[in-house]
Write an enzyme that holds these catalytic residues in place. Structure first.
Site, PDB file in Angstrom:
ATOM      1  N   HIS B 327      44.768  26.621  28.746  1.00  0.00           N
ATOM      2  CA  HIS B 327      45.062  27.567  29.817  1.00  0.00           C
ATOM      3  C   HIS B 327      46.082  28.564  29.291  1.00  0.00           C
ATOM      4  O   HIS B 327      47.084  28.167  28.691  1.00  0.00           O
ATOM      5  CB  HIS B 327      45.611  26.833  31.033  1.00  0.00           C
ATOM      6  CG  HIS B 327      45.662  27.688  32.261  1.00  0.00           C
ATOM      7  ND1 HIS B 327      46.567  28.703  32.406  1.00  0.00           N
ATOM      8  CD2 HIS B 327      44.903  27.699  33.381  1.00  0.00           C
ATOM      9  CE1 HIS B 327      46.363  29.301  33.567  1.00  0.00           C
ATOM     10  NE2 HIS B 327      45.362  28.704  34.186  1.00  0.00           N
ATOM     11  N   ARG B 347      48.077  36.334  37.869  1.00  0.00           N
ATOM     12  CA  ARG B 347      47.553  37.542  37.234  1.00  0.00           C
ATOM     13  C   ARG B 347      46.563  38.242  38.159  1.00  0.00           C
ATOM     14  O   ARG B 347      46.521  39.459  38.208  1.00  0.00           O
ATOM     15  CB  ARG B 347      46.895  37.189  35.891  1.00  0.00           C
ATOM     16  CG  ARG B 347      47.918  36.976  34.784  1.00  0.00           C
ATOM     17  CD  ARG B 347      47.263  36.440  33.516  1.00  0.00           C
ATOM     18  NE  ARG B 347      46.881  35.043  33.680  1.00  0.00           N
ATOM     19  CZ  ARG B 347      45.755  34.514  33.228  1.00  0.00           C
ATOM     20  NH1 ARG B 347      44.895  35.244  32.577  1.00  0.00           N
ATOM     21  NH2 ARG B 347      45.494  33.230  33.422  1.00  0.00           N
TER      22      ARG B 347
END
Lengths: 258, 559
Positions: B327, B347
């Site tokens: 990740h 994000r």
């Protein structure tokens, strides 16, 4: 750390990496003293001391509720409640962990209940015995307003109970401390489910999509993709129209696959 | 507590460059995404999967000759905890049932619910508590083409493109076709999805999506799903019996070679016992706790590849086990939270990734492997990472931008769990950025299954992270919660159909396949004392182990 051990150690996995000159502090695990690095979480410190967890350890990230921990610090009468994986050790802390706490859950048929005070009273009548001491709230490691949501549920304000209890990880600390013997976290789960099912408007736009899938609308389209060559898929992939971040009113030009 | 003065100085640069970045963001000007060729280049140079060292060919079993990470080959090339005769297994038999589900996470619980709905008695046996699984740790969301501008067709393209066109196509079709059905199922069960006031499901983009189809429940989507599925299985406790702290250590077979239940170990009383079953569903999750190549992990304590070992010994080939997902945004500071996941939603909401000079260096919504490789490149090759006092390296994830883009209070509202988690260490992520670095997150591969969640062993089904193929070599955000629910449900339904056609009761069980596996190990010249499944990881310090003079470790577990 002894002076003799000077070789460079590489940080791997979850084993502790101790910066040069790390200070060790005494903690008392169920009354027995161990010296552990002062920067560690309780969970890693217990492992550092030499324990292997079977109970009281789960996600190691503050979301599963396996590691509720109760402690006092020497010289202070206050009780503290926390998650071992999220709390840094303190010098002279006396800790025990609570891997399990008995709490009865009332069985119900989700299709047959409703979001009302009656449902709550029927399944969890002990709620009415709340003495408003707020001990549940004070013992919550997730900073949830536990008493507030219990009171909301009691009044039949299921929406508020659902919202306030949303972060609950069901560790059981609240219920272990309650003088009225309320089983908060099961009650909260009930509130969240009936709220979402019966009070929040259902997603109407989803129904035609579900019906279309059940009618097999996308079977052929997907079958064709399954059979496509990598080159074809690459072309289709690159040609995708991207929905913009701000997509209010946006429509794709290609509509045949919708 | 909180950031060190040195780090606070660097954060000033982030603050200085923020207004200009916000301006660009509002105009919809993103950092230039990589081309497909650009992606492939950065992956080949910087992604851990593409490195030659740290992996070797497995010498035995149905995927003999395939190259996997050393840590994983170690558990495949291991001995069983226990090998006993059929007569002995008979004496150990405590339970018989229609469907045995091994693993009490999201996939296992979804399977149990569907098997029960289709008329079966079910036992869910799990080595820790019911719900102790990576499911609860999934934060960002669950994909599904529920909106009018989207369809399973586009979801399919996103999945297979994100997986570099390597995915098993039939599994992708099943995943994307069933996705809206699963969303509807969860809504019906009472999951608190994020919605508009009129009931419309709120959706967002995730890395690699062409349409907004990420559904969420706060930043605790996996936890919310697990809580609801577990609660529902408890409502059906007359038919679904959950056995906690029961560690499966071997699949058992009947005289016809069909899977017929499993052998279990009780870590607390140190007893072994047998559950016989007409159908067995493997839903044990992944292998993050093997710490491939030494990476920190976001995974649950129990993620030790147990189901892969058991399934492999039973004869199920592996798919895509050469591929591991890192990740992009694991916590790199503070040390106490190392490796923990920061959801991609951060994000998605508009936070930039920045190097030590507070410059953007990557498009924030690349597929996960590409994003990870770009961060590793920025830190390792270009030397533009931020170094912590404990020697960790990372880049900034500028969460305060969310407060400006989405309005004050947005960070606490959209990321409540993450906000609390950092506040505990004196860091308010609505005001200062987070420091992140890639972390071992997900096992892309696993046991080979069909789109019915069946394996090549009769009576053995599998679902969730313990299987491989649907994500190919890279999984997109929001497709793991989808994977476990889609294939968990399919496993439960199809296991129930298998049980319906099952003639009579389960006969005598045996471990002949384990005996044969041991012989194969010896013939391949693998001379080892290793024992698997590990059951738990071993985090005991060397200094302690040196003094455990009479302790015997079997797998990761003291015995």
């Amino acid at each position: 750390m002894s002076e003799a051990k000077k070789e460079i150690r590489v940080a791997t996995g979850d084993r502790a990496i101790l910066p040069e000159g790390t200070k060790l502090v005494p903690i008392y695990i169920m009354g027995k003293q161990y010296q552990v690095p002062e920067t560690m979480t309780i969970q890693k410190a217990v492992e550092y001391a030499g324990y292997q967890f079977i109970r009281s350890c789960g996600c190691r990230g503050g979301i599963c509720g396996a590691c509720p921990t109760i402690y006092r610090v020497a010289g202070d009468y206050h009780l503290h409640f926390c998650l071992a994986c999220q709390t840094v050790v303190q010098e002279d802390m006396y800790l025990t962990q609570m891997p399990f706490f008995p709490a009865n859950r009332a069985a119900y048929e989700i299709e047959e209940v409703d979001a009302s005070a009656e449902t709550i009273m029927k399944l969890y009548p002990e709620v009415m015995k709340c003495v408003a001491c707020n001990t549940c709230t004070k013992s919550c490691p997730m900073d949830i307003e536990v008493m507030e949501y219990v009171n909301a549920a009691m009044r039949g304000d299921i929406a508020k109970a659902a919202r306030l209890s949303f972060d609950c990880i069901q560790c059981g600390l609240c219920s272990s401390r309650c003088p009225a013997q309320i089983q908060h976290f099961h009650l909260a789960q009930l509130c969240r489910r009936v709220h979402a099912k019966y009070q929040v408007p259902q997603a109407e736009h989803l129904k035609p999509r579900v019906a279309a899938i059940n009618d097999g609308k996308f079977v052929d389209v997907l079958k064709e993709l399954v059979g496509d060559s990598e080159d074809t898929l690459r072309e289709l992939y690159v040609a995708r129209e991207m929905e913009p971040q701000d997509s209010k009113g946006w429509q794709p030009e290609e509509k045949q696959f919708l | 507590m909180g950031y060190t003065p040195e780090m606070l100085d660097l954060i000033k640069k982030v603050e200085a460059s923020r207004p200009e970045r916000l301006e660009r963001s509002k105009k919809g000007i993103d950092f230039e995404p990589l081309t497909l060729a650009g992606r492939e280049e950065v992956l080949s140079k910087f992604h851990p999967d593409y490195k030659d060292d740290g992996r070797r060919d497995v010498k035995i079993g149905p995927s003999k000759g395939e190259s996997y990470p050393d840590e994983f080959v170690d558990v495949l090339e291991s001995k069983a905890r226990l090998l006993v005769s059929g007569a002995e297994l008979d004496k150990l038999t405590d339970y018989e049932t229609d469907v045995l589900v091994i693993g009490g996470g999201g996939a296992g619980t979804a399977a149990a619910l569907m098997a029960q709905e289709n008329g079966c008695k079910v036992i869910v046996a799990t080595k820790l508590r019911h719900g102790d699984a990576n499911t609860v740790m999934a934060e960002g969301g669950i994909q599904g083409a529920t909106q009018e501008v989207d369809s399973p067709y586009y979801h399919y393209l996103d999945v297979i493109g994100g997986g570099h066109f390597t995915n098993t196509p039939e599994l992708v079709a099943a995943l994307t076709n069933d996705a809206p059905l699963v969303i509807e199922w969860l809504e019906r069960l009472g999951l608190m999805f994020d919605k508009d006031p009129d009931g419309r499901l709120r959706v967002r983009h995730g890395g690699g999506t062409s349409r907004k189809r990420m559904h969420s429940s706060g930043d605790m989507t996996g936890s919310a799903i697990m809580r609801v599925l577990r609660d529902e299985s408890r409502n059906r406790s007359g038919d679904i019996n959950v056995l906690e702290f029961s560690s499966a250590v071997e699949i058992l077979k009947d005289s016809q070679g069909r899977a017929a239940g499993a052998l279990f170990y009780n870590m607390e009383t140190e007893e072994y016992f047998v559950i016989k079953a007409k159908a067995t569903i493997m839903a044990t999750g992944g292998y993050g706790r093997l710490h491939i190549q030494g990476f920190a992990t976001t995974n649950h304590y129990g993620a030790t590849a147990d189901g892969l070992v058991m399934g492999y010994r039973a004869g199920v080939p592996m798919a895509f086990m050469h591929s591991t997902q890192y990740h992009p945004t694991g916590v790199a500071f503070p040390e106490q939270n190392i490796g923990l996941l920061i959801t991609e939603k951060v994000r998605g909401l508009g936070a930039n990734l920045l190097n030590t000079d507070a410059e953007q260096f990557v498009f924030e919504r690349e597929p996960r492997d590409v994003e990870s490789a770009c961060i590793i490149r920025e830190c390792m090759e270009r030397g533009n990472g931020i170094i912590t006092a404990t020697g960790r390296v990372g880049v900034w994830l500028d969460s305060p931008m969310i407060e400006i883009l989405e309005g004050p209070g947005a960070v606490k509202r959209e990321l409540p769990a993450k906000h609390i988690q950092f506040m505990r260490y004196g860091i308010d992520i609505s005001k200062v950025p987070m420091l992140v670095y890639p972390t071992l997150h997900y096992q892309n591969g696993g046991l080979t299954i069909t789109d019915d969640s069946a394996t090549n062993v009769s009576g053995l089904f599998a679902a969730g992270e313990t299987t491989g193929g649907v994500h190919g070599e890279n999984r997109l955000m929001g497709n793991s919660l989808l994977d476990i629910t889609v294939f968990g449900r399919r496993a439960g339904t199809n296991a129930a159909a298998y049980v319906k056609n099952f003639d009579g009761e389960v006969g005598n069980v045996n471990m002949d396949h384990v005996d044969a596996y041991h012989k194969e190990l010896a013939e391949a010249g693998v001379d080892t004392d290793r024992v698997a499944p590990l059951v738990l990881p071993n985090y005991t310090r060397e200094e302690v182990m040196e003094k455990q003079l009479t302790t015997n470790y079997q797998g990761g577990l003291r015995a």
